[in-house]
Every structure is written in C-alpha cells, then in structure tokens.
Design a protein around this motif. Sequence first.
Motif, PDB file in Angstrom:
ATOM      1  N   ILE A  26      -3.694 -13.901   3.697  1.00  0.00           N
ATOM      2  CA  ILE A  26      -4.558 -12.884   3.441  1.00  0.00           C
ATOM      3  C   ILE A  26      -5.835 -13.487   3.523  1.00  0.00           C
ATOM      4  CG2 ILE A  26      -4.693 -10.597   2.342  1.00  0.00           C
ATOM      5  CD1 ILE A  26      -2.725 -11.252   1.487  1.00  0.00           C
TER       6      ILE A  26
ATOM      7  N   GLU B 222      -1.284  -5.241  -0.758  1.00  0.00           N
ATOM      8  CA  GLU B 222      -2.838  -4.586  -1.210  1.00  0.00           C
ATOM      9  C   GLU B 222      -3.243  -5.976  -2.814  1.00  0.00           C
ATOM     10  OE1 GLU B 222      -4.586  -1.021  -2.431  1.00  0.00           O
ATOM     11  OE2 GLU B 222      -2.780  -0.684  -3.271  1.00  0.00           O
TER      12      GLU B 222
ATOM     13  N   PHE C 260      -9.447  -7.147   1.997  1.00  0.00           N
ATOM     14  CA  PHE C 260      -8.940  -5.763   2.926  1.00  0.00           C
ATOM     15  C   PHE C 260     -10.001  -5.632   3.738  1.00  0.00           C
ATOM     16  CE2 PHE C 260      -7.660  -2.160   3.699  1.00  0.00           C
ATOM     17  CZ  PHE C 260      -6.662  -1.850   4.110  1.00  0.00           C
ATOM     18  N   SER C 261      -9.284  -5.075   5.080  1.00  0.00           N
ATOM     19  CA  SER C 261     -10.661  -4.655   6.031  1.00  0.00           C
ATOM     20  C   SER C 261      -9.205  -4.105   6.872  1.00  0.00           C
ATOM     21  CB  SER C 261     -10.974  -5.752   7.507  1.00  0.00           C
ATOM     22  OG  SER C 261     -11.234  -4.629   8.259  1.00  0.00           O
ATOM     23  N   GLN C 262      -9.680  -2.383   6.991  1.00  0.00           N
ATOM     24  CA  GLN C 262      -9.119  -1.289   7.950  1.00  0.00           C
ATOM     25  C   GLN C 262      -8.765  -1.643   9.068  1.00  0.00           C
ATOM     26  OE1 GLN C 262      -9.758   2.443   6.625  1.00  0.00           O
ATOM     27  NE2 GLN C 262      -9.469   3.175   8.840  1.00  0.00           N
ATOM     28  N   LYS C 263      -7.278  -2.265   9.674  1.00  0.00           N
ATOM     29  CA  LYS C 263      -6.168  -2.260  11.089  1.00  0.00           C
ATOM     30  C   LYS C 263      -6.441  -1.422  11.826  1.00  0.00           C
ATOM     31  CE  LYS C 263      -3.149  -5.587  12.815  1.00  0.00           C
ATOM     32  NZ  LYS C 263      -1.720  -6.788  12.459  1.00  0.00           N
TER      33      LYS C 263
ATOM     34  N   ASN D 180      -3.589  -4.262   6.743  1.00  0.00           N
ATOM     35  CA  ASN D 180      -5.307  -5.437   6.358  1.00  0.00           C
ATOM     36  C   ASN D 180      -4.957  -5.830   7.985  1.00  0.00           C
ATOM     37  OD1 ASN D 180      -6.835  -6.722   5.433  1.00  0.00           O
ATOM     38  ND2 ASN D 180      -5.902  -6.815   3.787  1.00  0.00           N
TER      39      ASN D 180
ATOM     40  N   ASP E 254       0.353  -5.231   4.689  1.00  0.00           N
ATOM     41  CA  ASP E 254      -0.262  -4.105   3.867  1.00  0.00           C
ATOM     42  C   ASP E 254       0.125  -4.611   2.423  1.00  0.00           C
ATOM     43  OD1 ASP E 254       2.744  -3.152   3.469  1.00  0.00           O
ATOM     44  OD2 ASP E 254       2.767  -1.584   3.069  1.00  0.00           O
TER      45      ASP E 254
ATOM     46  N   TYR F 244      -6.660  -8.801   7.740  1.00  0.00           N
ATOM     47  CA  TYR F 244      -6.876  -9.978   7.508  1.00  0.00           C
ATOM     48  C   TYR F 244      -5.963 -10.360   6.386  1.00  0.00           C
ATOM     49  CZ  TYR F 244     -11.815  -9.273   6.581  1.00  0.00           C
ATOM     50  OH  TYR F 244     -13.034  -8.627   6.699  1.00  0.00           O
ATOM     51  N   GLN F 245      -4.145 -10.156   6.796  1.00  0.00           N
ATOM     52  CA  GLN F 245      -3.350 -10.550   6.481  1.00  0.00           C
ATOM     53  C   GLN F 245      -2.315 -10.753   7.854  1.00  0.00           C
ATOM     54  OE1 GLN F 245      -0.902  -7.785   4.280  1.00  0.00           O
ATOM     55  NE2 GLN F 245       1.101  -8.880   4.860  1.00  0.00           N
TER      56      GLN F 245
ATOM     57  N   ARG G  94       1.250  -1.026   0.278  1.00  0.00           N
ATOM     58  CA  ARG G  94       0.120  -0.012   0.010  1.00  0.00           C
ATOM     59  C   ARG G  94       0.702   0.961  -0.250  1.00  0.00           C
ATOM     60  NH1 ARG G  94      -5.286  -0.718   0.867  1.00  0.00           N
ATOM     61  NH2 ARG G  94      -5.626   1.479   1.362  1.00  0.00           N
TER      62      ARG G  94
END
Length: 152
Positions: A139, A91, A111-114, A121, A89, A123-124, A14
């Motif tokens: 991810i 992407e 992706f979900s903002q941490k 992310n 991050d 989810y990562q 990102r």
Amino acid sequence: MTEHVFEQLVFHFRNGDEWTISHKELADIWISRVTTSYGRINGGSIQEIHPCKSFKVEILPEADHVKSTDINTGSLELGMFGRATKYQDIEKMDLTFDADSEKNIQIYFPFSQKDPSGLDNAYQTSKVSQKNGHLYIVIDAKKTVADEYPLI
C-alpha cells in the motif's frame, strides 16, 4: 524497561470485514513513517490517528484462514488471500502486542479512491506467488507489489 512482544495484526477492510494474522503467519512486514495526527474519522470526534506513508507485507499460506466472526459470508468462499487480491480495500491495521502492553496501535494506510464507489484504494496492490504461495501486499502511492517484490 520492559520489552513488549508483537503478537498479531488485524486488517480492517472498508466494508467492515476484519482479518487477524498472528506473528508466526508473517514472513515480513515493513511500515514506513508512522506519524501522529489528529482528525475526524467518518464524521466522529477529533481523535489521535496514526497514518503511515507506505506499507508492505509478506504473509505465509497458513494465514489464509477465515474466521466467520471476522468477515461476511462472501469472503468465506474466497478465503482471505482471495479476498485481499480481489478487493483493494484495506483501510487500517491494528498492531497488537502482548497482554501487558499498552503499546497497541492502529495505523491508517495511504488512500486514493480508485472509482466513484470509494471503496477500493488505488494505492493497494496484492499478489499470491505461484512459487511459494505467499501473499504480498503493498500500500504505497508510488510503488506496487511488482515494484517491491519483482521476483515473485
């Protein structure tokens, strides 16, 4: 019909960093449910995009190399394994096939903002195995690296 050979993947972070990994540096890769969608990326034109539902990869220690053209100088000190475990991050990813192929594809990850910065992310997850030195990245909205690779 010609068979096209996978050559490398390129992770896009990102912050603009990239990481190129050749086919021979991958132990395993799994991409679940790649679809075709249409949408805007960063306010640009509507374009065809290829999101996936889930992704996991096992990367060999030989891939922990840094190309100064791909990343910023902060990542030079960490190495790519260190960068992938410190920041969540990644992407998207380019899958590159042989030179004759028109099948190169760019895949976006779930992706979900941490946090409020919006870079990392939720989810990562990733981990370097103490047993074999491999880097494992997952991810996925429902599974972590510990779920997918419990014995590392």
